[in-house]
Motif scaffolding. Structure first.
Motif, mmCIF file in Angstrom:
data_model
loop_
_atom_site.group_PDB
_atom_site.id
_atom_site.type_symbol
_atom_site.label_atom_id
_atom_site.label_comp_id
_atom_site.label_asym_id
_atom_site.label_seq_id
_atom_site.Cartn_x
_atom_site.Cartn_y
_atom_site.Cartn_z
ATOM 1 N N GLY A 30 -62.548 -21.286 62.409
ATOM 2 C CA GLY A 30 -63.354 -21.734 63.535
ATOM 3 C C GLY A 30 -64.829 -21.645 63.232
ATOM 4 O O GLY A 30 -65.244 -21.323 62.117
ATOM 5 N N VAL A 31 -65.619 -21.931 64.250
ATOM 6 C CA VAL A 31 -67.067 -21.785 64.169
ATOM 7 C C VAL A 31 -67.530 -20.968 65.367
ATOM 8 O O VAL A 31 -66.883 -20.941 66.406
ATOM 9 C CB VAL A 31 -67.807 -23.144 64.141
ATOM 10 C CG1 VAL A 31 -67.446 -23.941 62.919
ATOM 11 C CG2 VAL A 31 -67.569 -23.941 65.399
ATOM 12 N N ALA A 32 -68.659 -20.315 65.178
ATOM 13 C CA ALA A 32 -69.285 -19.551 66.260
ATOM 14 C C ALA A 32 -70.783 -19.773 66.167
ATOM 15 O O ALA A 32 -71.315 -20.033 65.082
ATOM 16 C CB ALA A 32 -68.960 -18.059 66.122
ATOM 17 N N LYS A 68 -59.558 -26.552 69.152
ATOM 18 C CA LYS A 68 -59.998 -27.939 69.306
ATOM 19 C C LYS A 68 -61.516 -28.072 69.410
ATOM 20 O O LYS A 68 -62.081 -29.068 68.960
ATOM 21 C CB LYS A 68 -59.287 -28.594 70.488
ATOM 22 C CG LYS A 68 -57.806 -28.785 70.192
ATOM 23 C CD LYS A 68 -57.056 -29.462 71.304
ATOM 24 C CE LYS A 68 -55.585 -29.616 70.901
ATOM 25 N NZ LYS A 68 -54.787 -30.240 71.937
ATOM 26 N N LYS A 69 -62.196 -27.086 69.946
ATOM 27 C CA LYS A 69 -63.658 -27.142 70.026
ATOM 28 C C LYS A 69 -64.274 -27.031 68.622
ATOM 29 O O LYS A 69 -65.172 -27.789 68.272
ATOM 30 C CB LYS A 69 -64.182 -26.018 70.922
ATOM 31 C CG LYS A 69 -65.664 -26.147 71.225
ATOM 32 C CD LYS A 69 -66.161 -25.015 72.095
ATOM 33 C CE LYS A 69 -65.585 -25.132 73.484
ATOM 34 N NZ LYS A 69 -66.129 -24.134 74.420
ATOM 35 N N SER A 70 -63.767 -26.109 67.813
ATOM 36 C CA SER A 70 -64.272 -25.957 66.442
ATOM 37 C C SER A 70 -63.945 -27.174 65.592
ATOM 38 O O SER A 70 -64.710 -27.533 64.689
ATOM 39 C CB SER A 70 -63.675 -24.709 65.784
ATOM 40 O OG SER A 70 -64.145 -23.535 66.386
ATOM 41 N N ASP A 71 -62.820 -27.810 65.876
ATOM 42 C CA ASP A 71 -62.398 -28.968 65.078
ATOM 43 C C ASP A 71 -63.443 -30.085 65.122
ATOM 44 O O ASP A 71 -63.580 -30.842 64.161
ATOM 45 C CB ASP A 71 -61.038 -29.474 65.555
ATOM 46 C CG ASP A 71 -60.395 -30.408 64.554
ATOM 47 O OD1 ASP A 71 -60.399 -30.083 63.352
ATOM 48 O OD2 ASP A 71 -59.895 -31.470 64.966
ATOM 49 N N LEU A 72 -64.205 -30.185 66.207
ATOM 50 C CA LEU A 72 -65.259 -31.196 66.295
ATOM 51 C C LEU A 72 -66.298 -30.997 65.193
ATOM 52 O O LEU A 72 -66.852 -31.963 64.675
ATOM 53 C CB LEU A 72 -65.950 -31.128 67.658
ATOM 54 C CG LEU A 72 -65.090 -31.441 68.871
ATOM 55 C CD1 LEU A 72 -65.852 -31.122 70.155
ATOM 56 C CD2 LEU A 72 -64.644 -32.885 68.853
ATOM 57 N N TYR A 73 -66.581 -29.756 64.828
ATOM 58 C CA TYR A 73 -67.575 -29.435 63.810
ATOM 59 C C TYR A 73 -66.978 -29.349 62.407
ATOM 60 O O TYR A 73 -67.711 -29.417 61.427
ATOM 61 C CB TYR A 73 -68.257 -28.103 64.132
ATOM 62 C CG TYR A 73 -68.939 -28.099 65.469
ATOM 63 C CD1 TYR A 73 -70.172 -28.717 65.635
ATOM 64 C CD2 TYR A 73 -68.354 -27.484 66.573
ATOM 65 C CE1 TYR A 73 -70.810 -28.726 66.874
ATOM 66 C CE2 TYR A 73 -68.979 -27.481 67.808
ATOM 67 C CZ TYR A 73 -70.197 -28.103 67.947
ATOM 68 O OH TYR A 73 -70.826 -28.111 69.163
ATOM 69 N N LEU A 74 -65.668 -29.157 62.325
ATOM 70 C CA LEU A 74 -65.021 -28.909 61.041
ATOM 71 C C LEU A 74 -64.197 -30.080 60.515
ATOM 72 O O LEU A 74 -63.650 -29.987 59.421
ATOM 73 C CB LEU A 74 -64.108 -27.677 61.156
ATOM 74 C CG LEU A 74 -64.805 -26.360 61.455
ATOM 75 C CD1 LEU A 74 -63.785 -25.256 61.676
ATOM 76 C CD2 LEU A 74 -65.761 -25.992 60.329
ATOM 77 N N ASP A 75 -64.103 -31.167 61.252
ATOM 78 C CA ASP A 75 -63.263 -32.292 60.830
ATOM 79 C C ASP A 75 -63.658 -32.758 59.427
ATOM 80 O O ASP A 75 -64.823 -33.047 59.170
ATOM 81 C CB ASP A 75 -63.379 -33.444 61.821
ATOM 82 C CG ASP A 75 -62.348 -34.522 61.560
ATOM 83 O OD1 ASP A 75 -61.219 -34.190 61.140
ATOM 84 O OD2 ASP A 75 -62.671 -35.704 61.768
ATOM 85 N N GLY A 76 -62.705 -32.773 58.528
ATOM 86 C CA GLY A 76 -62.946 -33.203 57.157
ATOM 87 C C GLY A 76 -63.343 -32.080 56.211
ATOM 88 O O GLY A 76 -63.546 -32.300 55.022
ATOM 89 N N THR A 77 -63.434 -30.850 56.717
ATOM 90 C CA THR A 77 -63.854 -29.705 55.903
ATOM 91 C C THR A 77 -62.734 -29.262 54.972
ATOM 92 O O THR A 77 -61.565 -29.259 55.345
ATOM 93 C CB THR A 77 -64.268 -28.523 56.806
ATOM 94 O OG1 THR A 77 -65.395 -28.923 57.573
ATOM 95 C CG2 THR A 77 -64.603 -27.277 56.017
#
Length: 109
Positions: A30-32, A68-77
């Protein structure tokens, strides 16, 4: 979707085994908010992944959950594991990053 390399999955599975974590333990990515660039990557273990709140995938025999919220920032990582003389640890190759810090652990989009 976040991709975990075979090398990174092997290291995570090794840690799960060494720590005798319960069956059904997943890698949570995830991201924070925080860090010098705005966001920080988070890696952890979880036993309560929820298909309604998380994107869950199996990669190299490892269950991976991304909220799902973190996925917006991590898509393709891509998450990889680096084991060299000068450092050892997980790396993130994120195509959404517009700026990152020198250590690579925080970023902005």
């Amino acid at each position: 979707m976040v991709t975990v390399t075979e090398k990174a999955a092997g290291e995570i599975k090794r840690v799960i085994g060494e720590q005798n974590m319960p069956e059904g333990t997943v890698l949570r990515i995830g991201v924070a908010g925080g860090g010098c660039s705005g966001f920080q990557y988070k890696l952890g273990f979880d036993t309560d992944a929820d298909r309604e709140k998380d994107h869950i995938s199996e990669q190299h025999g490892l269950q991976v959950a991304v909220d799902k919220k973190s996925d917006l920032y991590l898509d393709g990582t891509t998450v990889d594991f680096y084991d060299g003389l000068e450092k050892r640890g997980f790396t993130f190759e994120n195509p959404n990053v517009t700026r990152s810090c020198g250590c690579g652990s925080s970023f902005s989009v």
